[in-house]
Enzyme design. Sequence first.
Site, short mmCIF file in Angstrom:
data_model
loop_
_atom_site.label_atom_id
_atom_site.label_comp_id
_atom_site.label_asym_id
_atom_site.label_seq_id
_atom_site.Cartn_x
_atom_site.Cartn_y
_atom_site.Cartn_z
N ARG A 28 36.61 31.46 -14.97
CA ARG A 28 35.99 30.53 -14.03
C ARG A 28 34.55 30.94 -13.76
O ARG A 28 33.65 30.08 -13.68
CB ARG A 28 36.77 30.47 -12.72
CG ARG A 28 36.05 29.65 -11.65
CD ARG A 28 36.82 29.50 -10.38
NE ARG A 28 36.02 28.76 -9.39
CZ ARG A 28 36.47 28.31 -8.23
NH1 ARG A 28 37.73 28.52 -7.89
NH2 ARG A 28 35.69 27.64 -7.42
N TYR A 83 33.80 15.41 -3.92
CA TYR A 83 33.23 15.77 -5.22
C TYR A 83 32.15 14.80 -5.68
O TYR A 83 31.39 15.12 -6.60
CB TYR A 83 34.33 15.87 -6.28
CG TYR A 83 35.07 17.19 -6.24
CD1 TYR A 83 34.72 18.23 -7.08
CD2 TYR A 83 36.09 17.40 -5.32
CE1 TYR A 83 35.38 19.45 -7.04
CE2 TYR A 83 36.76 18.61 -5.26
CZ TYR A 83 36.40 19.63 -6.12
OH TYR A 83 37.04 20.83 -6.06
#
Length: 440
Positions: free
Chosen positions: A98, A256
Site C-alpha cells: 500500500r 471520494y
Amino acid sequence: MMSKQELKLAVIGGGSSYTPELIDGLIRYYDEFPVTELVLVDIEAGYNKLQIVGALARRMIEASGKPIRLALTLDRREAIRGAHFVSTQIRVGMLEARSRDEKIPLSHGLIGQETTGAGGFAKALRTIPVILEICREIEELAPDAFLINFTNPAGIVTEAVLKHSNVNTVGLCNIPIGTQMQVARLYDAAPETVDLEVAGINHLHWTTRIGIDGVDRTDDFMNRVEALGGKSVKNIPDLEWNADFIRSLGALPCAYHRYYYMKDEMLAKLLQVYREKGTTRADEVLSVEAELFGIYRKPEIVAKPPQLENRGGAYYSEAAIRLMKSIYNDKGDMQVVNVRNGRTIECLPEEVAVEVQCRITANGPQPVGLTRPLPAQIRGLLQIVKAYEELTVEAAVTGDYGIALQALTIHPLVGDEAAARRVLDDIIAANERYLPQFQR
C-alpha cells in the site's frame, strides 16, 4: 432460506486489524445470524497477526457466552470447505505494498491513493488474480456459499468475480452505511428509517434521493446543505461541499469525489506531506496498527477497543453482518451493495459492477431501479471511470500491457499517455513478485 443449523463463516484475511469489528457484530447479532463455526484464515506472513487477533476473538466470544466455535488456520481450502459465507478482507503485499501504491504516483506528481487512481490500479492488479483463485476454491468446496467481498478496490474486484467466476458474490463498502448514519444524525432520525437511492460505482457514487420514514426529503436536504454555506458539519464530513456546487449537481457525492472534484487541492495536500515528511496514509496506518496489536495482545481486553475507530473502518461490522443476516433470513430489506448492473444504470453496460440500492433476499441482492435517469454531470464522469475499471479487470486477468496503459491513460487522475506509461512501468517493476501475468 438457509438451514438454521451449523452456520459456517470463513474469513479470509482473518488476521486483519478489522476482524474484532466483525467479531463484535457476530456476537451482537447472534440471535439473528447464529454462526456456529467461525474460521479465521490468513497467509504464513500474517501468522503472528492471526494468532493475536484470534486470541482476542476467542476472549470476546467467551465473554459473550455465545456458542461460536472459533478456528484459526493457514489452510484456506479447509476454511472454505462447506462454508455458507466467505468474507474476503485481504491485502496482497500487505501494508508495504500500500505504501508503494501511494508513493509511486506521488513521485510522478499524481494523486497516490489506496483505491482510486494509479494507486488503486496497482492494488487491483495484485488483488484480482488472488481473489479469482479463492473463487475457484469456493466453486469446488462451497459452491452454494456467498462471497462477501470487502477487499479494495471493492467494485473492481467484484466486477472481476462477476465476469470470471460462478460464485455468488456481493461487494461491500462501509461508505453507504456511513452516509445513512450521517443523514440520520442530521435529521435526528433512526438510521433504519433513512432510505437512500444511491447510483454509481464503489467510491464514486452519488446519493440521488433521500427518504425518511417514507417521506421524500431530497429537496429539504439540499436546502439544508445550501444553508450551511459549505461549512463543515461536525461528524458529517460528506456534507462539507460548496453549496452552489451541490445544488447544481443535484445529488450528494461521496467523500471520494474530492479526488475528482477537488483534484488540485487534494494533490497539493498529499504532495506537501510526502515532500516534507516522506510519508503517506499508509505510514499512519502502520502506526495505528502497531498500537492496535499492542492492545489486542493484552489478556484483559475482551471487547473491541475504541482505538479501532482510528483505523477507518466505521460501521464495518454493521454493514457486513447486516448483509449476511438479511441473506440468511431472506429479509427483503434495502441495502446499498456492489452487484451486476443489468439494466439498473442504463448508461452503463449490463455486465459491469455497480453500487446501488438493492433488496436483500435469500437469493442475494436484487437491484432496485432508479427513480430517474442520471443527468449529464453525473453520467459523464461515471462512464469514464467505469471504462477505466473495465480495462483494469481485463489487464489484471490477461497481463496485457497495452490494456493497462489505456486504463491509466483515460483515468481522470492520470489522464496523460506519457505519465501513464511512466507510472505503469514503475508499478510493474515494484510489484514484480505479485504480477506474474505481466512477466510473460
